[in-house]
Design a protein around this motif. Structure first.
Motif, PDB file in Angstrom:
ATOM      1  N   PHE A 244     -21.188   4.869   4.241  1.00 16.18           N
ATOM      2  CA  PHE A 244     -20.501   3.930   4.742  1.00 16.18           C
ATOM      3  C   PHE A 244     -20.001   4.078   5.898  1.00 16.18           C
ATOM      4  N   HIS A 245     -21.286   4.308   6.490  1.00 12.07           N
ATOM      5  CA  HIS A 245     -21.075   5.159   8.192  1.00 12.07           C
ATOM      6  C   HIS A 245     -20.970   3.471   9.049  1.00 12.07           C
ATOM      7  N   GLY A 246     -20.248   3.466   9.548  1.00 14.49           N
ATOM      8  CA  GLY A 246     -20.015   2.367  10.186  1.00 14.49           C
ATOM      9  C   GLY A 246     -18.574   1.680  10.020  1.00 14.49           C
ATOM     10  N   TYR A 247     -18.573   1.906   8.706  1.00 13.78           N
ATOM     11  CA  TYR A 247     -17.343   1.568   8.536  1.00 13.78           C
ATOM     12  C   TYR A 247     -15.936   1.990   8.671  1.00 13.78           C
ATOM     13  N   GLN A 248     -15.938   2.436  10.054  1.00 12.52           N
ATOM     14  CA  GLN A 248     -14.654   2.922  10.287  1.00 12.52           C
ATOM     15  C   GLN A 248     -13.297   2.528  10.599  1.00 12.52           C
ATOM     16  N   TYR A 249     -13.373   0.642  10.734  1.00  7.16           N
ATOM     17  CA  TYR A 249     -12.622  -0.037  10.633  1.00  7.16           C
ATOM     18  C   TYR A 249     -11.933  -0.281   9.790  1.00  7.16           C
ATOM     19  N   THR A 250     -12.861  -0.454   7.764  1.00  5.23           N
ATOM     20  CA  THR A 250     -12.507  -0.701   6.753  1.00  5.23           C
ATOM     21  C   THR A 250     -11.837   0.934   5.771  1.00  5.23           C
ATOM     22  N   ASP A 251     -10.910  -0.032   5.327  1.00  7.04           N
ATOM     23  CA  ASP A 251      -9.514   0.667   4.621  1.00  7.04           C
ATOM     24  C   ASP A 251     -10.708   0.812   3.518  1.00  7.04           C
ATOM     25  N   LEU A 252     -11.629   1.976   3.419  1.00 11.63           N
ATOM     26  CA  LEU A 252     -12.578   2.389   2.068  1.00 11.63           C
ATOM     27  C   LEU A 252     -11.832   2.467   0.478  1.00 11.63           C
ATOM     28  N   GLN A 253     -10.540   2.931   1.004  1.00  8.73           N
ATOM     29  CA  GLN A 253      -9.821   2.916  -0.180  1.00  8.73           C
ATOM     30  C   GLN A 253      -9.632   1.440  -1.212  1.00  8.73           C
ATOM     31  N   LYS A 254      -9.602   0.741  -0.511  1.00  6.49           N
ATOM     32  CA  LYS A 254      -9.046  -0.664  -1.039  1.00  6.49           C
ATOM     33  C   LYS A 254     -10.665  -1.051  -1.245  1.00  6.49           C
ATOM     34  N   HIS A 255     -11.415  -0.740   0.076  1.00 10.06           N
ATOM     35  CA  HIS A 255     -12.136  -1.496  -0.648  1.00 10.06           C
ATOM     36  C   HIS A 255     -13.401  -1.431  -1.788  1.00 10.06           C
ATOM     37  N   CYS A 256     -13.251   0.100  -2.122  1.00  9.97           N
ATOM     38  CA  CYS A 256     -13.948   0.484  -2.958  1.00  9.97           C
ATOM     39  C   CYS A 256     -12.678   0.186  -4.269  1.00  9.97           C
ATOM     40  N   GLU A 257     -11.411  -0.125  -4.657  1.00  8.55           N
ATOM     41  CA  GLU A 257     -10.995  -0.245  -5.724  1.00  8.55           C
ATOM     42  C   GLU A 257     -11.262  -2.385  -5.637  1.00  8.55           C
ATOM     43  N   GLU A 258     -11.630  -2.479  -4.474  1.00  5.67           N
ATOM     44  CA  GLU A 258     -12.187  -4.125  -5.152  1.00  5.67           C
ATOM     45  C   GLU A 258     -13.741  -3.619  -5.806  1.00  5.67           C
ATOM     46  N   LEU A 259     -14.575  -3.157  -5.503  1.00  5.92           N
ATOM     47  CA  LEU A 259     -15.597  -3.122  -5.604  1.00  5.92           C
ATOM     48  C   LEU A 259     -15.752  -2.421  -7.407  1.00  5.92           C
ATOM     49  N   ARG A 260     -15.170  -1.507  -7.557  1.00  2.00           N
ATOM     50  CA  ARG A 260     -14.940  -0.998  -8.881  1.00  2.00           C
ATOM     51  C   ARG A 260     -14.141  -2.646  -9.795  1.00  2.00           C
ATOM     52  N   GLU A 261     -13.608  -3.045  -9.337  1.00  2.00           N
ATOM     53  CA  GLU A 261     -12.845  -4.197 -10.228  1.00  2.00           C
ATOM     54  C   GLU A 261     -13.412  -5.327  -9.981  1.00  2.00           C
ATOM     55  N   PHE A 262     -14.384  -5.313  -9.232  1.00  2.06           N
ATOM     56  CA  PHE A 262     -15.563  -6.459  -9.130  1.00  2.06           C
ATOM     57  C   PHE A 262     -16.444  -5.716 -10.423  1.00  2.06           C
ATOM     58  N   VAL A 263     -16.611  -4.574 -10.449  1.00  2.00           N
ATOM     59  CA  VAL A 263     -17.831  -3.905 -11.344  1.00  2.00           C
ATOM     60  C   VAL A 263     -16.981  -4.030 -13.328  1.00  2.00           C
ATOM     61  N   LEU A 264     -16.000  -4.222 -13.062  1.00  3.56           N
ATOM     62  CA  LEU A 264     -15.154  -3.865 -14.372  1.00  3.56           C
ATOM     63  C   LEU A 264     -15.153  -5.702 -14.520  1.00  3.56           C
ATOM     64  N   ARG A 265     -14.804  -6.551 -13.926  1.00  5.93           N
ATOM     65  CA  ARG A 265     -14.206  -7.581 -14.422  1.00  5.93           C
ATOM     66  C   ARG A 265     -16.097  -8.234 -15.169  1.00  5.93           C
ATOM     67  N   GLY A 266     -17.068  -7.855 -14.065  1.00  3.15           N
ATOM     68  CA  GLY A 266     -17.684  -8.937 -14.226  1.00  3.15           C
ATOM     69  C   GLY A 266     -19.005  -8.383 -14.683  1.00  3.15           C
ATOM     70  N   LEU A 267     -18.792  -6.902 -15.066  1.00  2.00           N
ATOM     71  CA  LEU A 267     -19.322  -6.333 -16.584  1.00  2.00           C
ATOM     72  C   LEU A 267     -18.990  -5.636 -17.548  1.00  2.00           C
ATOM     73  N   ASP A 268     -17.535  -5.093 -17.382  1.00  4.42           N
ATOM     74  CA  ASP A 268     -16.902  -4.650 -18.356  1.00  4.42           C
ATOM     75  C   ASP A 268     -17.717  -3.040 -18.184  1.00  4.42           C
ATOM     76  N   ILE A 269     -17.601  -2.789 -17.077  1.00  6.99           N
ATOM     77  CA  ILE A 269     -18.217  -1.204 -17.419  1.00  6.99           C
ATOM     78  C   ILE A 269     -17.050  -0.709 -16.040  1.00  6.99           C
ATOM     79  N   LEU A 270     -16.420   0.894 -16.634  1.00  8.10           N
ATOM     80  CA  LEU A 270     -15.820   1.578 -15.224  1.00  8.10           C
ATOM     81  C   LEU A 270     -16.153   2.380 -14.837  1.00  8.10           C
TER      82      LEU A 270
END
Length: 156
Positions: A107-133
């Protein structure tokens, strides 16, 4: 900042994707030749089945507790792994596959991104799309991201 995303109980979770009736049932995946446990759902871990334990040693526990036991299906696990990585690439430009169920996210270069929120969205997308926690740990180095991931698994 680095992140490490890890599929929780990955092989067991993959077996559950197409068998929703297994979601709250203990699941164990066995090694080649069905010798030893190489993946366990949380329910199987709670029964005391250990990683690497030979099947004959926990067979009685499995039978008493309706543990669903599967032979490893590495083609399935590889396909699901590729799908998780492809989703990760939507959220991070630099993804390094570390193992079948783990990838480092740079995540170098993502200094203006809320990484916690960003990765919560990533985890949710994986869970909804693949049913993988999944769990994600962040740290300034890959080694510490791995440690952070272990902590994230215990304290989601």
């Amino acid at each position: 900042m680095f992140g490490l995303i890890d599929g929780n109980n990955f092989y067991a979770s993959c077996e559950r994707i197409f068998r929703p009736e297994l979601r709250s049932v203990p699941v164990v995946v066995l090694s080649n030749d069905d010798g030893c446990a190489i993946a366990r759902s949380q329910e199987a871990k709670d029964l005391g089945i250990k990683m690497g334990e030979p099947y004959f040693k926990f067979k009685e526990i499995a039978e008493k507790n309706n543990v669903q036991v599967f032979s490893a299906n590495f083609v399935l696990y590889g396909d699901i792994s590729n799908r998780v990585v492809n989703i990760c690439r939507r959220y991070c430009q630099d993804v390094e596959v570390y193992s079948i169920d783990e990838s480092f996210l740079d995540f170098h270069g993502y200094q203006y991104t809320d990484l916690q929120k960003h990765c919560e969205e990533l985890r949710e997308f994986v869970l909804r799309g693949l049913d993988i926690l999944t769990s994600i740990g962040f740290a300034p180095t890959k080694t510490l991201a791995k440690v952070a991931n272990k902590i994230a698994k215990k304290f989601p």
